[in-house]
Scaffold this motif. Structure first.
Motif, mmCIF file in Angstrom:
data_model
loop_
_atom_site.group_PDB
_atom_site.id
_atom_site.type_symbol
_atom_site.label_atom_id
_atom_site.label_comp_id
_atom_site.label_asym_id
_atom_site.label_seq_id
_atom_site.Cartn_x
_atom_site.Cartn_y
_atom_site.Cartn_z
ATOM 1 N N ASP A 128 0.844 -1.194 0.000
ATOM 2 C CA ASP A 128 0.000 0.000 0.000
ATOM 3 C C ASP A 128 0.879 1.243 0.000
ATOM 4 N N ASN A 129 0.272 2.429 0.152
ATOM 5 C CA ASN A 129 1.057 3.668 0.045
ATOM 6 C C ASN A 129 1.953 3.923 1.254
ATOM 7 N N GLN A 130 1.826 3.090 2.296
ATOM 8 C CA GLN A 130 2.739 3.175 3.442
ATOM 9 C C GLN A 130 3.726 2.001 3.440
ATOM 10 N N HIS A 131 3.781 1.306 2.304
ATOM 11 C CA HIS A 131 4.676 0.171 2.093
ATOM 12 C C HIS A 131 4.387 -0.998 3.034
ATOM 13 N N ARG A 132 3.108 -1.147 3.413
ATOM 14 C CA ARG A 132 2.678 -2.334 4.144
ATOM 15 C C ARG A 132 2.264 -3.386 3.122
ATOM 16 N N VAL A 133 2.574 -4.638 3.437
ATOM 17 C CA VAL A 133 2.287 -5.722 2.505
ATOM 18 C C VAL A 133 0.781 -5.976 2.429
ATOM 19 N N ILE A 134 0.253 -5.936 1.223
ATOM 20 C CA ILE A 134 -1.142 -6.296 0.984
ATOM 21 C C ILE A 134 -1.235 -7.792 0.716
ATOM 22 N N LYS A 135 -0.388 -8.259 -0.193
ATOM 23 C CA LYS A 135 -0.336 -9.680 -0.515
ATOM 24 C C LYS A 135 0.927 -9.959 -1.305
ATOM 25 N N ASN A 136 1.284 -11.211 -1.407
ATOM 26 C CA ASN A 136 2.368 -11.617 -2.303
ATOM 27 C C ASN A 136 1.859 -12.780 -3.147
ATOM 28 N N SER A 137 2.234 -12.782 -4.416
ATOM 29 C CA SER A 137 1.714 -13.784 -5.344
ATOM 30 C C SER A 137 2.806 -14.299 -6.264
ATOM 31 N N GLN A 138 2.809 -15.604 -6.479
ATOM 32 C CA GLN A 138 3.654 -16.196 -7.522
ATOM 33 C C GLN A 138 2.838 -16.145 -8.811
ATOM 34 N N LEU A 139 3.007 -15.071 -9.569
ATOM 35 C CA LEU A 139 2.130 -14.801 -10.698
ATOM 36 C C LEU A 139 2.439 -15.636 -11.938
ATOM 37 N N PHE A 140 3.716 -15.945 -12.151
ATOM 38 C CA PHE A 140 4.092 -16.664 -13.366
ATOM 39 C C PHE A 140 5.092 -17.769 -13.027
ATOM 40 N N SER A 141 4.961 -18.893 -13.707
ATOM 41 C CA SER A 141 5.925 -19.974 -13.532
ATOM 42 C C SER A 141 6.355 -20.457 -14.907
ATOM 43 N N GLY A 142 7.595 -20.940 -14.996
ATOM 44 C CA GLY A 142 8.141 -21.320 -16.287
ATOM 45 C C GLY A 142 8.911 -22.612 -16.252
#
Length: 223
Positions: free
Chosen positions: A130-144
């Motif tokens: 977010d705009n205070q650099h708090r984590v909203i989420k983390n995602s492994q979006l792409f795999s190869g």
């Protein structure tokens, strides 16, 4: 007459008496293994496993076949070790989610290495902030594959808008173990930055994860 204090009988008793931090890697591992094998005490078995694989990280990322080669390690103990490794990864993810603003680069590096350093194929991960650099989420979006992952910048922007992120941290791994960024890594980073700029989303860093090493684009002055 001075009576000496009796020492704890084993790792579990030592943990209860002195705390988990006082245990060696072998002693901690022995608690999870619970039992040794015929003629081998559980702590000795833990020491043998650590000696065979060279480190706790390599041990916890070993396959069933690799563990079986040691002797006396079957499916049950393999399941225990795999569960420990996954629990550690989930703990790190939960800890990141619950932490205060993500201002410490070491925190980010340790988290990403826990998630990506043992992957056998390239994974592209994004931390949304977010705009205070708090984590909203983390995602492994792409795999190869072993040496390539196809990344779509628009998908990163789409996900950032969905969760109302103001900034992102990019990361991917090199299964070869060498973390030095390639020309392709630099090019995709530029594409992502350009795409994010249209939606006023900041790219704070891109970290490339190897085996036991990490390269930060921000620290190199590339972002």
């Amino acid at each position: 007459m001075v009576v000496e204090k009796a020492q704890p009988a084993g790792p579990r008793e030592k943990l209860l008496t002195y705390g988990a931090k006082e245990l060696s890697d072998a002693e901690l591992l022995a608690i999870f293994l619970r039992t040794g094998k015929r003629g081998v005490y559980v702590v000795t078995l833990a020491e043998q496993l650590l000696g065979h694989f060279g480190s706790l990280r390599r041990l916890l990322s070993a396959t069933l076949e690799e563990l079986g080669a040691v002797g006396g390690i079957g499916v049950a103990k393999y399941a225990q070790l795999s569960a420990i490794a996954e629990l550690g990864r989930r703990y790190a993810a939960s800890w990141m989610q619950d932490e205060q603003p993500l201002l410490n680069p070491d925190m980010t590096r340790e988290f990403l290495m826990s998630q990506l350093s043992d992957e056998q194929r390239e994974i592209f991960m994004v931390i949304f902030l977010d705009n205070q650099h708090r984590v909203i989420k983390n995602s492994q979006l792409f795999s190869g594959t072993l040496n390539h992952v196809e990344v779509h910048p628009r998908e990163i922007v789409r996900e950032a808008i969905k969760v109302n992120a103001a900034a992102v941290i990019l990361a991917h791994n090199h299964p070869s173990g060498h973390a030095e960024p390639s020309k392709a890594d630099k090019m995709i980073t530029e594409r992502i930055i350009n795409c994010c700029q249209f939606m006023n989303i900041r790219v704070l860093d891109h970290l490339v994860i190897g085996r036991g090493e990490c390269v930060s684009f921000a620290e190199r002055g590339w972002i």
